[in-house]
Design a protein around this motif. Structure first.
Motif, PDB file in Angstrom:
ATOM      1  N   TYR A  70      -4.371   2.735  -4.643  1.00  0.00           N
ATOM      2  CA  TYR A  70      -5.304   3.872  -4.370  1.00  0.00           C
ATOM      3  C   TYR A  70      -5.123   4.831  -5.249  1.00  0.00           C
ATOM      4  CZ  TYR A  70      -1.798   5.493  -1.013  1.00  0.00           C
ATOM      5  OH  TYR A  70      -0.675   5.858  -0.448  1.00  0.00           O
ATOM      6  N   GLY A  71      -6.268   5.796  -5.566  1.00  0.00           N
ATOM      7  CA  GLY A  71      -6.036   7.146  -6.009  1.00  0.00           C
ATOM      8  C   GLY A  71      -5.858   8.209  -4.891  1.00  0.00           C
ATOM      9  N   GLU A  72      -5.377   9.243  -5.323  1.00  0.00           N
ATOM     10  CA  GLU A  72      -5.162  10.128  -4.262  1.00  0.00           C
ATOM     11  C   GLU A  72      -5.185  11.555  -4.633  1.00  0.00           C
ATOM     12  OE1 GLU A  72      -1.451  11.333  -0.941  1.00  0.00           O
ATOM     13  OE2 GLU A  72      -1.055  10.156  -2.944  1.00  0.00           O
ATOM     14  N   LEU A  73      -6.101  12.349  -3.891  1.00  0.00           N
ATOM     15  CA  LEU A  73      -6.217  13.857  -4.025  1.00  0.00           C
ATOM     16  C   LEU A  73      -5.308  14.596  -3.238  1.00  0.00           C
ATOM     17  CD1 LEU A  73      -9.924  13.918  -4.438  1.00  0.00           C
ATOM     18  CD2 LEU A  73      -8.266  13.867  -6.389  1.00  0.00           C
ATOM     19  N   LEU A  74      -4.476  15.487  -3.947  1.00  0.00           N
ATOM     20  CA  LEU A  74      -3.372  16.396  -3.358  1.00  0.00           C
ATOM     21  C   LEU A  74      -2.457  15.702  -2.871  1.00  0.00           C
ATOM     22  CD1 LEU A  74      -5.935  19.044  -1.582  1.00  0.00           C
ATOM     23  CD2 LEU A  74      -4.773  19.305  -3.726  1.00  0.00           C
ATOM     24  N   GLY A  75      -1.884  15.711  -1.451  1.00  0.00           N
ATOM     25  CA  GLY A  75      -0.935  14.977  -0.886  1.00  0.00           C
ATOM     26  C   GLY A  75       0.337  15.235  -1.703  1.00  0.00           C
ATOM     27  N   SER A  76       1.293  14.293  -1.840  1.00  0.00           N
ATOM     28  CA  SER A  76       2.411  14.472  -2.354  1.00  0.00           C
ATOM     29  C   SER A  76       2.502  14.526  -4.146  1.00  0.00           C
ATOM     30  CB  SER A  76       3.426  13.285  -1.981  1.00  0.00           C
ATOM     31  OG  SER A  76       2.920  12.011  -2.603  1.00  0.00           O
ATOM     32  N   HIS A  77       1.217  14.290  -4.697  1.00  0.00           N
ATOM     33  CA  HIS A  77       1.085  14.465  -6.113  1.00  0.00           C
ATOM     34  C   HIS A  77       0.743  15.769  -6.611  1.00  0.00           C
ATOM     35  CE1 HIS A  77       1.070  10.353  -7.080  1.00  0.00           C
ATOM     36  NE2 HIS A  77       0.484   9.802  -6.087  1.00  0.00           N
ATOM     37  N   ILE A  78       0.824  16.796  -5.852  1.00  0.00           N
ATOM     38  CA  ILE A  78       0.269  18.253  -6.267  1.00  0.00           C
ATOM     39  C   ILE A  78      -1.045  18.353  -6.542  1.00  0.00           C
ATOM     40  CG2 ILE A  78       0.951  20.223  -7.683  1.00  0.00           C
ATOM     41  CD1 ILE A  78       3.634  19.328  -6.075  1.00  0.00           C
ATOM     42  N   LEU A  79      -1.690  17.632  -7.470  1.00  0.00           N
ATOM     43  CA  LEU A  79      -3.323  17.685  -7.578  1.00  0.00           C
ATOM     44  C   LEU A  79      -3.809  16.203  -7.242  1.00  0.00           C
ATOM     45  CD1 LEU A  79      -5.603  19.105  -8.290  1.00  0.00           C
ATOM     46  CD2 LEU A  79      -5.441  18.663 -10.732  1.00  0.00           C
ATOM     47  N   PHE A  90       6.526   0.198   1.396  1.00  0.00           N
ATOM     48  CA  PHE A  90       6.986   1.518   0.413  1.00  0.00           C
ATOM     49  C   PHE A  90       5.717   1.747  -0.467  1.00  0.00           C
ATOM     50  CE2 PHE A  90       7.422  -2.348  -2.302  1.00  0.00           C
ATOM     51  CZ  PHE A  90       7.121  -1.885  -3.601  1.00  0.00           C
ATOM     52  N   ARG A  91       5.967   3.142  -1.048  1.00  0.00           N
ATOM     53  CA  ARG A  91       4.943   3.448  -1.821  1.00  0.00           C
ATOM     54  C   ARG A  91       5.460   4.123  -3.039  1.00  0.00           C
ATOM     55  NH1 ARG A  91       1.765   8.800  -2.281  1.00  0.00           N
ATOM     56  NH2 ARG A  91       3.367   9.600  -0.993  1.00  0.00           N
ATOM     57  N   ALA A  92       4.859   3.899  -4.295  1.00  0.00           N
ATOM     58  CA  ALA A  92       5.383   4.320  -5.667  1.00  0.00           C
ATOM     59  C   ALA A  92       4.134   4.759  -6.363  1.00  0.00           C
ATOM     60  CB  ALA A  92       6.185   3.249  -6.627  1.00  0.00           C
ATOM     61  N   GLY A  93       4.183   5.913  -7.087  1.00  0.00           N
ATOM     62  CA  GLY A  93       2.992   6.681  -7.430  1.00  0.00           C
ATOM     63  C   GLY A  93       3.391   7.443  -8.771  1.00  0.00           C
ATOM     64  N   VAL A  94       2.108   7.677  -9.513  1.00  0.00           N
ATOM     65  CA  VAL A  94       2.169   8.454 -10.659  1.00  0.00           C
ATOM     66  C   VAL A  94       1.028   9.478 -10.766  1.00  0.00           C
ATOM     67  CG1 VAL A  94       1.312   6.890 -12.366  1.00  0.00           C
ATOM     68  CG2 VAL A  94       2.747   8.746 -13.107  1.00  0.00           C
ATOM     69  N   PHE A 105       0.756   2.861  -5.647  1.00  0.00           N
ATOM     70  CA  PHE A 105       0.859   1.316  -5.226  1.00  0.00           C
ATOM     71  C   PHE A 105       1.583   1.309  -4.060  1.00  0.00           C
ATOM     72  CE2 PHE A 105       3.403  -2.745  -5.094  1.00  0.00           C
ATOM     73  CZ  PHE A 105       2.523  -3.593  -5.177  1.00  0.00           C
ATOM     74  N   ASP A 106       1.219   0.416  -2.849  1.00  0.00           N
ATOM     75  CA  ASP A 106       1.751   0.646  -1.532  1.00  0.00           C
ATOM     76  C   ASP A 106       1.836  -1.059  -1.049  1.00  0.00           C
ATOM     77  OD1 ASP A 106       2.274   2.346   1.132  1.00  0.00           O
ATOM     78  OD2 ASP A 106       1.388   0.207   1.518  1.00  0.00           O
ATOM     79  N   MET A 107       3.087  -1.325  -0.388  1.00  0.00           N
ATOM     80  CA  MET A 107       3.154  -2.804  -0.003  1.00  0.00           C
ATOM     81  C   MET A 107       3.977  -2.810   1.163  1.00  0.00           C
ATOM     82  SD  MET A 107       4.626  -5.901  -2.418  1.00  0.00           S
ATOM     83  CE  MET A 107       6.269  -5.659  -2.220  1.00  0.00           C
ATOM     84  N   ARG A 108       3.582  -3.868   1.922  1.00  0.00           N
ATOM     85  CA  ARG A 108       4.426  -4.096   3.179  1.00  0.00           C
ATOM     86  C   ARG A 108       5.621  -5.008   2.573  1.00  0.00           C
ATOM     87  NH1 ARG A 108       4.347  -0.415   5.403  1.00  0.00           N
ATOM     88  NH2 ARG A 108       3.017   0.210   3.671  1.00  0.00           N
TER      89      ARG A 108
END
Length: 184
Positions: A35-44, A63-67, A49-52
């Protein structure tokens, strides 16, 4: 009579193999979300990618890993300033809720790559400054609501991300909004 005996012997020979499997094998996979994320831990803005970690469940530990990040340039008549920040949030999280709606909590680290450049000034006093680096700038917490599909489809997440920055301590953080797809 020989035919009946051969059929019975054949049946008895195959019978143990027929009952050796208790159930039909199924492909039991882990539930995942992109999923795409606005704000949150990404600053903007960013992508996650999130998986059980446990197969066959939609809740529990994962866990979740993003860029993501931000890039900006400012110019005026005498100078140009550029700033680029790339965030790589890494989070262990936990979902509570057996169905499509879940309460999500998590804790993570926030590694960041940043680059900065500034140039300008007058003809007599011209300067160029630049720098770049990679560091873990702090951590974050996550608390919120997630709506996800049972098998595959649209997922939605709304959460609060208080930040714990190195040198600054605990900050109020801000809210994040995620929209994407969930699948098994």
């Amino acid at each position: 009579m020989k035919t009946v005996v051969l059929i019975i012997v054949g049946f008895l020979a195959v019978l143990p193999f027929a009952f050796s499997q208790d159930k039909i094998p199924q492909f039991d996979t882990r539930h995942k979300n992109v999923y795409g994320e606005l704000l949150g831990s990404h600053i903007l803005a960013g992508v996650n990618f999130d998986m059980r970690l446990k197969k066959g469940v939609m809740d529990g530990i994962g866990f979740r890993a993003g860029v993501g990040g931000i890039s900006t340039t400012t110019s005026d008549q005498t100078s140009d300033v550029s700033l680029g920040i790339v965030t790589f949030p890494l989070e262990f999280n936990h979902l509570v809720g057996k169905k499509r709606s879940s309460f999500v909590t998590g804790a993570g680290l926030l590694p960041v790559y940043a680059s900065f450049s500034s140039e300008g000034g007058t003809l007599d006093d011209y300067e160029y400054i630049s720098g770049e680096g990679f560091a873990v700038v702090g951590g974050f917490l996550s608390m919120g609501y997630r709506f996800q599909p049972k098998k595959s489809g649209v997922m939605f997440q709304f959460h609060w991300n208080p930040l714990i920055l190195r040198g600054s301590g605990f900050t109020a953080g801000w809210f994040g909004l995620g929209l994407g797809v969930g699948f098994k």
